[in-house]
Design a protein around this motif. Structure first.
Motif, PDB file in Angstrom:
ATOM      1  N   ALA A 296      -3.313  -7.605  -1.160  1.00 51.48           N
ATOM      2  CA  ALA A 296      -4.498  -7.256  -1.941  1.00 51.48           C
ATOM      3  C   ALA A 296      -4.162  -7.434  -3.410  1.00 51.48           C
ATOM      4  CB  ALA A 296      -4.926  -5.821  -1.670  1.00 51.48           C
ATOM      5  N   ASP A 297      -5.136  -7.845  -4.172  1.00 57.23           N
ATOM      6  CA  ASP A 297      -5.000  -7.960  -5.628  1.00 57.23           C
ATOM      7  C   ASP A 297      -3.788  -8.782  -6.043  1.00 57.23           C
ATOM      8  OD1 ASP A 297      -7.266  -6.299  -5.930  1.00 57.23           O
ATOM      9  OD2 ASP A 297      -6.025  -4.514  -5.801  1.00 57.23           O
ATOM     10  N   GLY A 298      -3.506  -9.857  -5.334  1.00 56.44           N
ATOM     11  CA  GLY A 298      -2.396 -10.735  -5.695  1.00 56.44           C
ATOM     12  C   GLY A 298      -1.017 -10.170  -5.398  1.00 56.44           C
ATOM     13  N   LYS A 299      -0.966  -9.148  -4.538  1.00 55.24           N
ATOM     14  CA  LYS A 299       0.314  -8.528  -4.184  1.00 55.24           C
ATOM     15  C   LYS A 299       0.467  -8.457  -2.674  1.00 55.24           C
ATOM     16  CE  LYS A 299       0.519  -5.522  -8.197  1.00 55.24           C
ATOM     17  NZ  LYS A 299       0.581  -4.137  -8.660  1.00 55.24           N
ATOM     18  N   LEU A 300       1.706  -8.527  -2.244  1.00 56.62           N
ATOM     19  CA  LEU A 300       2.063  -8.265  -0.858  1.00 56.62           C
ATOM     20  C   LEU A 300       2.697  -6.889  -0.822  1.00 56.62           C
ATOM     21  CD1 LEU A 300       2.237  -9.429   2.043  1.00 56.62           C
ATOM     22  CD2 LEU A 300       4.597 -10.055   1.476  1.00 56.62           C
TER      23      LEU A 300
ATOM     24  N   LYS B 218      11.554  -8.408 -13.146  1.00 60.58           N
ATOM     25  CA  LYS B 218      10.908  -7.086 -13.209  1.00 60.58           C
ATOM     26  C   LYS B 218       9.525  -7.107 -12.563  1.00 60.58           C
ATOM     27  CE  LYS B 218      14.149  -5.175 -15.669  1.00 60.58           C
ATOM     28  NZ  LYS B 218      15.061  -4.254 -15.049  1.00 60.58           N
ATOM     29  N   ASN B 219       9.185  -8.195 -11.899  1.00 61.95           N
ATOM     30  CA  ASN B 219       7.841  -8.391 -11.366  1.00 61.95           C
ATOM     31  C   ASN B 219       7.729  -7.956  -9.897  1.00 61.95           C
ATOM     32  OD1 ASN B 219       5.188  -9.130 -11.571  1.00 61.95           O
ATOM     33  ND2 ASN B 219       5.550 -11.279 -11.139  1.00 61.95           N
ATOM     34  N   TYR B 220       8.260  -6.800  -9.555  1.00 61.03           N
ATOM     35  CA  TYR B 220       8.130  -6.223  -8.221  1.00 61.03           C
ATOM     36  C   TYR B 220       8.283  -4.712  -8.344  1.00 61.03           C
ATOM     37  CZ  TYR B 220      13.125  -5.198  -7.868  1.00 61.03           C
ATOM     38  OH  TYR B 220      14.366  -4.685  -8.083  1.00 61.03           O
ATOM     39  N   THR B 221       7.892  -4.002  -7.303  1.00 63.82           N
ATOM     40  CA  THR B 221       8.062  -2.550  -7.250  1.00 63.82           C
ATOM     41  C   THR B 221       8.727  -2.196  -5.928  1.00 63.82           C
ATOM     42  OG1 THR B 221       6.033  -2.230  -8.521  1.00 63.82           O
ATOM     43  CG2 THR B 221       6.881  -0.327  -7.341  1.00 63.82           C
ATOM     44  N   PHE B 222       9.777  -1.392  -6.001  1.00 59.52           N
ATOM     45  CA  PHE B 222      10.440  -0.906  -4.795  1.00 59.52           C
ATOM     46  C   PHE B 222      10.683   0.582  -4.974  1.00 59.52           C
ATOM     47  CE2 PHE B 222      14.475  -0.389  -2.238  1.00 59.52           C
ATOM     48  CZ  PHE B 222      13.826  -0.380  -1.012  1.00 59.52           C
TER      49      PHE B 222
ATOM     50  N   ALA C 156       9.765   3.625   2.505  1.00 57.35           N
ATOM     51  CA  ALA C 156      10.164   2.552   1.592  1.00 57.35           C
ATOM     52  C   ALA C 156       8.914   1.705   1.332  1.00 57.35           C
ATOM     53  CB  ALA C 156      11.260   1.693   2.201  1.00 57.35           C
ATOM     54  N   ASN C 157       8.566   1.543   0.053  1.00 52.55           N
ATOM     55  CA  ASN C 157       7.399   0.783  -0.346  1.00 52.55           C
ATOM     56  C   ASN C 157       7.842  -0.361  -1.252  1.00 52.55           C
ATOM     57  OD1 ASN C 157       5.583   2.612   0.924  1.00 52.55           O
ATOM     58  ND2 ASN C 157       5.836   3.991  -0.799  1.00 52.55           N
ATOM     59  N   LEU C 158       7.486  -1.567  -0.861  1.00 50.57           N
ATOM     60  CA  LEU C 158       7.845  -2.759  -1.610  1.00 50.57           C
ATOM     61  C   LEU C 158       6.581  -3.536  -1.923  1.00 50.57           C
ATOM     62  CD1 LEU C 158       9.950  -4.771  -2.718  1.00 50.57           C
ATOM     63  CD2 LEU C 158      10.132  -5.711  -0.398  1.00 50.57           C
ATOM     64  N   GLU C 159       6.380  -3.845  -3.204  1.00 50.36           N
ATOM     65  CA  GLU C 159       5.251  -4.664  -3.632  1.00 50.36           C
ATOM     66  C   GLU C 159       5.782  -5.905  -4.323  1.00 50.36           C
ATOM     67  OE1 GLU C 159       2.360  -2.548  -5.943  1.00 50.36           O
ATOM     68  OE2 GLU C 159       2.020  -1.064  -4.369  1.00 50.36           O
ATOM     69  N   LEU C 160       5.315  -7.049  -3.852  1.00 47.65           N
ATOM     70  CA  LEU C 160       5.762  -8.331  -4.392  1.00 47.65           C
ATOM     71  C   LEU C 160       4.559  -9.139  -4.875  1.00 47.65           C
ATOM     72  CD1 LEU C 160       8.140  -9.302  -1.451  1.00 47.65           C
ATOM     73  CD2 LEU C 160       8.800  -8.300  -3.645  1.00 47.65           C
ATOM     74  N   PRO C 161       4.741  -9.922  -5.934  1.00 47.20           N
ATOM     75  CA  PRO C 161       3.643 -10.782  -6.374  1.00 47.20           C
ATOM     76  C   PRO C 161       3.456 -11.942  -5.395  1.00 47.20           C
ATOM     77  CG  PRO C 161       5.593 -11.205  -7.684  1.00 47.20           C
ATOM     78  CD  PRO C 161       5.919 -10.051  -6.783  1.00 47.20           C
ATOM     79  N   LEU C 162       2.209 -12.349  -5.225  1.00 49.52           N
ATOM     80  CA  LEU C 162       1.934 -13.513  -4.368  1.00 49.52           C
ATOM     81  C   LEU C 162       1.820 -14.764  -5.220  1.00 49.52           C
ATOM     82  CD1 LEU C 162      -0.658 -12.044  -1.870  1.00 49.52           C
ATOM     83  CD2 LEU C 162       1.733 -12.618  -1.459  1.00 49.52           C
TER      84      LEU C 162
END
Length: 108
Positions: free
Chosen positions: A49-53, A87-91, A102-108
């Motif tokens: 969603a919103d350009g993120k996985l 720095k373009n991810y969240t873990f 564990a929550n991981l967000e990656l840019p698509l």
């Protein structure tokens, strides 16, 4: 063991570096399994969603004084994420009353 997997993405449109999610699932089997319990579970949710996985892994954690704590799996994952995404991810990792998330967000 109860395993819940929910994937809400077009898998043909998303490419991930090989073996990126494996350490998250592997940790469930290393730290989240009590062979004497029927309450073991793994929840894996992958959505875009919103350009993120967004990848979410949850499991029950059991206190076992004999279990070795602190391996290199998540440390190596973070190093790899830093190399791949800067720095373009969240873990984020959280531990609440016997549940590890564990929550991981990656840019698509």
């Amino acid at each position: 063991m109860r395993v819940d997997i929910e994937v809400n993405v077009d898998s043909n449109a998303i490419e991930l570096p090989p073996m990126l999610i494996i350490p998250l699932v592997e940790n469930v089997f290393k730290h989240g399994i009590d062979k004497r319990s029927t309450e073991n579970y793994l929840s894996l949710k992958i959505q875009s969603a919103d350009g993120k996985l967004m990848i979410r892994v949850s499991n029950r954690v059991f206190e076992d004084k004999n279990t070795q704590q602190g391996g290199n799996g998540l440390k190596n994952l973070i190093s790899r994420l830093d190399l791949l995404y800067g720095k373009n991810y969240t873990f984020e990792r959280t531990l609440t009353t016997n549940v590890f998330n564990a929550n991981l967000e990656l840019p698509l």
